[in-house]
Design a protein around this motif. Structure first.
Motif, mmCIF file in Angstrom:
data_model
loop_
_atom_site.group_PDB
_atom_site.id
_atom_site.type_symbol
_atom_site.label_atom_id
_atom_site.label_comp_id
_atom_site.label_asym_id
_atom_site.label_seq_id
_atom_site.Cartn_x
_atom_site.Cartn_y
_atom_site.Cartn_z
ATOM 1 N N ASP A 122 0.797 -1.214 0.000
ATOM 2 C CA ASP A 122 0.000 0.000 0.000
ATOM 3 C C ASP A 122 0.836 1.272 0.000
ATOM 4 O O ASP A 122 0.304 2.368 -0.078
ATOM 5 N N ALA A 123 2.145 1.164 0.079
ATOM 6 C CA ALA A 123 3.007 2.344 0.034
ATOM 7 C C ALA A 123 2.990 2.932 -1.371
ATOM 8 O O ALA A 123 3.046 2.206 -2.360
ATOM 9 N N PRO A 124 2.879 4.254 -1.466
ATOM 10 C CA PRO A 124 2.857 4.867 -2.787
ATOM 11 C C PRO A 124 4.202 4.713 -3.484
ATOM 12 O O PRO A 124 5.228 4.538 -2.835
ATOM 13 N N THR A 125 4.180 4.763 -4.776
ATOM 14 C CA THR A 125 5.411 4.752 -5.548
ATOM 15 C C THR A 125 5.654 6.164 -6.055
ATOM 16 O O THR A 125 4.720 6.919 -6.283
ATOM 17 N N PHE A 126 6.909 6.527 -6.216
ATOM 18 C CA PHE A 126 7.268 7.864 -6.633
ATOM 19 C C PHE A 126 8.130 7.782 -7.881
ATOM 20 O O PHE A 126 9.099 7.033 -7.915
ATOM 21 N N PRO A 127 7.793 8.563 -8.891
ATOM 22 C CA PRO A 127 8.626 8.570 -10.088
ATOM 23 C C PRO A 127 9.935 9.284 -9.814
ATOM 24 O O PRO A 127 10.054 10.045 -8.850
ATOM 25 N N ALA A 128 10.903 9.052 -10.669
ATOM 26 C CA ALA A 128 12.174 9.752 -10.554
ATOM 27 C C ALA A 128 11.938 11.249 -10.702
ATOM 28 O O ALA A 128 11.071 11.680 -11.445
ATOM 29 N N ALA A 129 12.683 12.021 -9.972
ATOM 30 C CA ALA A 129 12.588 13.474 -10.058
ATOM 31 C C ALA A 129 13.960 14.018 -10.421
ATOM 32 O O ALA A 129 14.978 13.490 -9.986
ATOM 33 N N THR A 130 13.982 15.057 -11.219
ATOM 34 C CA THR A 130 15.242 15.695 -11.568
ATOM 35 C C THR A 130 15.151 17.182 -11.273
ATOM 36 O O THR A 130 14.079 17.769 -11.249
ATOM 37 N N GLU A 131 16.314 17.773 -11.009
ATOM 38 C CA GLU A 131 16.405 19.200 -10.755
ATOM 39 C C GLU A 131 16.846 19.878 -12.048
ATOM 40 O O GLU A 131 17.087 19.227 -13.064
ATOM 41 N N ALA A 132 16.988 21.189 -11.984
ATOM 42 C CA ALA A 132 17.468 21.951 -13.135
ATOM 43 C C ALA A 132 18.795 21.359 -13.605
ATOM 44 O O ALA A 132 19.639 20.992 -12.804
ATOM 45 N N GLY A 133 18.959 21.243 -14.894
ATOM 46 C CA GLY A 133 20.179 20.672 -15.450
ATOM 47 C C GLY A 133 20.191 19.163 -15.450
ATOM 48 O O GLY A 133 21.199 18.557 -15.784
ATOM 49 N N GLY A 134 19.096 18.527 -15.054
ATOM 50 C CA GLY A 134 19.010 17.074 -15.093
ATOM 51 C C GLY A 134 19.631 16.376 -13.894
ATOM 52 O O GLY A 134 19.758 15.164 -13.890
ATOM 53 N N THR A 135 20.023 17.142 -12.864
ATOM 54 C CA THR A 135 20.590 16.532 -11.662
ATOM 55 C C THR A 135 19.509 15.766 -10.914
ATOM 56 O O THR A 135 18.392 16.248 -10.757
ATOM 57 N N VAL A 136 19.858 14.589 -10.448
ATOM 58 C CA VAL A 136 18.920 13.754 -9.695
ATOM 59 C C VAL A 136 19.151 14.003 -8.204
ATOM 60 O O VAL A 136 20.251 13.764 -7.699
ATOM 61 N N PRO A 137 18.133 14.502 -7.488
ATOM 62 C CA PRO A 137 18.322 14.744 -6.053
ATOM 63 C C PRO A 137 18.413 13.438 -5.273
ATOM 64 O O PRO A 137 17.788 12.445 -5.625
ATOM 65 N N ARG A 138 19.195 13.459 -4.217
ATOM 66 C CA ARG A 138 19.336 12.288 -3.359
ATOM 67 C C ARG A 138 18.215 12.202 -2.346
ATOM 68 O O ARG A 138 17.955 11.142 -1.794
ATOM 69 N N VAL A 139 17.560 13.329 -2.060
ATOM 70 C CA VAL A 139 16.457 13.369 -1.108
ATOM 71 C C VAL A 139 15.415 14.346 -1.637
ATOM 72 O O VAL A 139 15.752 15.377 -2.212
ATOM 73 N N LEU A 140 14.157 13.980 -1.487
ATOM 74 C CA LEU A 140 13.059 14.867 -1.844
ATOM 75 C C LEU A 140 11.920 14.619 -0.884
ATOM 76 O O LEU A 140 11.981 13.737 -0.049
ATOM 77 N N ALA A 141 10.894 15.466 -0.963
ATOM 78 C CA ALA A 141 9.791 15.372 -0.008
ATOM 79 C C ALA A 141 8.465 15.415 -0.740
ATOM 80 O O ALA A 141 8.335 16.062 -1.785
ATOM 81 N N THR A 142 7.492 14.739 -0.185
ATOM 82 C CA THR A 142 6.138 14.753 -0.721
ATOM 83 C C THR A 142 5.488 16.101 -0.384
ATOM 84 O O THR A 142 5.960 16.813 0.521
ATOM 85 N N PRO A 143 4.400 16.451 -1.068
ATOM 86 C CA PRO A 143 3.697 17.694 -0.717
ATOM 87 C C PRO A 143 3.276 17.742 0.757
ATOM 88 O O PRO A 143 3.376 18.795 1.400
ATOM 89 N N ALA A 144 2.838 16.626 1.320
ATOM 90 C CA ALA A 144 2.447 16.601 2.734
ATOM 91 C C ALA A 144 3.644 16.899 3.636
ATOM 92 O O ALA A 144 3.522 17.626 4.627
ATOM 93 N N ALA A 145 4.799 16.353 3.309
ATOM 94 C CA ALA A 145 5.997 16.613 4.110
ATOM 95 C C ALA A 145 6.413 18.078 3.978
ATOM 96 O O ALA A 145 6.776 18.717 4.973
ATOM 97 N N LEU A 146 6.340 18.623 2.765
ATOM 98 C CA LEU A 146 6.694 20.030 2.574
ATOM 99 C C LEU A 146 5.769 20.950 3.366
ATOM 100 O O LEU A 146 6.218 21.951 3.941
ATOM 101 N N GLU A 147 4.500 20.606 3.437
ATOM 102 C CA GLU A 147 3.544 21.396 4.210
ATOM 103 C C GLU A 147 3.889 21.369 5.704
ATOM 104 O O GLU A 147 3.873 22.402 6.382
ATOM 105 N N LEU A 148 4.228 20.187 6.214
ATOM 106 C CA LEU A 148 4.589 20.080 7.621
ATOM 107 C C LEU A 148 5.905 20.806 7.905
ATOM 108 O O LEU A 148 6.042 21.473 8.936
#
Length: 142
Positions: A4-30
């Motif tokens: 039941d855990a959600p899956t997350f697609p790969a995310a990239t930053e400007a220039g195509g850099t792949v972040p090592r850590v990111l946060a869900t919208p709920a985490a960003l809100e908290l």
């Protein structure tokens, strides 16, 4: 492993850099709520003991980052650190910080809010490894 855990697609930053850590919208809100209440915050990925392996959120100045701690990046403006031994274990994964119902770590700022931060992860794809965000050690700006 739960299905039941959600899956997350790969995310990239400007220039195509792949972040090592990111946060869900709920985490960003908290994180925004905690920052408004406590001022600048930082995260340290716990390696066990009292709070299991929870990502712990502290007011800047309330936690001393070790000289060898690895700074993986930042989420919601908050730097995210991990001990070298934990990094050895997690280095092949992208950490996705989420929020779920429950009690936060006893020293983490979200404690008492009936929600807690949770670390999810996914393995980096082969084509992402060469584009990983750079690391730093100890306290770094931003």
């Amino acid at each position: 492993m739960t299905t039941d855990a959600p899956t997350f697609p790969a995310a990239t930053e400007a220039g195509g850099t792949v972040p090592r850590v990111l946060a869900t919208p709920a985490a960003l809100e908290l994180i925004a709520t905690l920052t408004a209440q406590h001022g600048p915050v930082l995260f340290h990925q716990s390696g066990g003991c009292c709070d299991g392996s929870s990502p712990m959120c502290y007011a800047v100045g309330d936690y001393i980052v070790g000289d060898r701690d690895v700074r993986l990046g930042a989420i919601g403006g908050a730097p995210f650190y991990m001990s070298p031994s934990q990094f050895d274990y997690w280095q092949h994964t992208q950490l996705i910080i989420d929020v779920v119902p429950g009690r936060g770590g006893m020293f983490s700022l979200e404690n008492g809010r009936d929600m807690r931060f949770l670390t999810r992860s996914r393995l980096f794809a082969d084509d992402e490894v060469d584009r990983l965000a750079p690391l730093s050690h100890g306290v770094a700006e931003g």
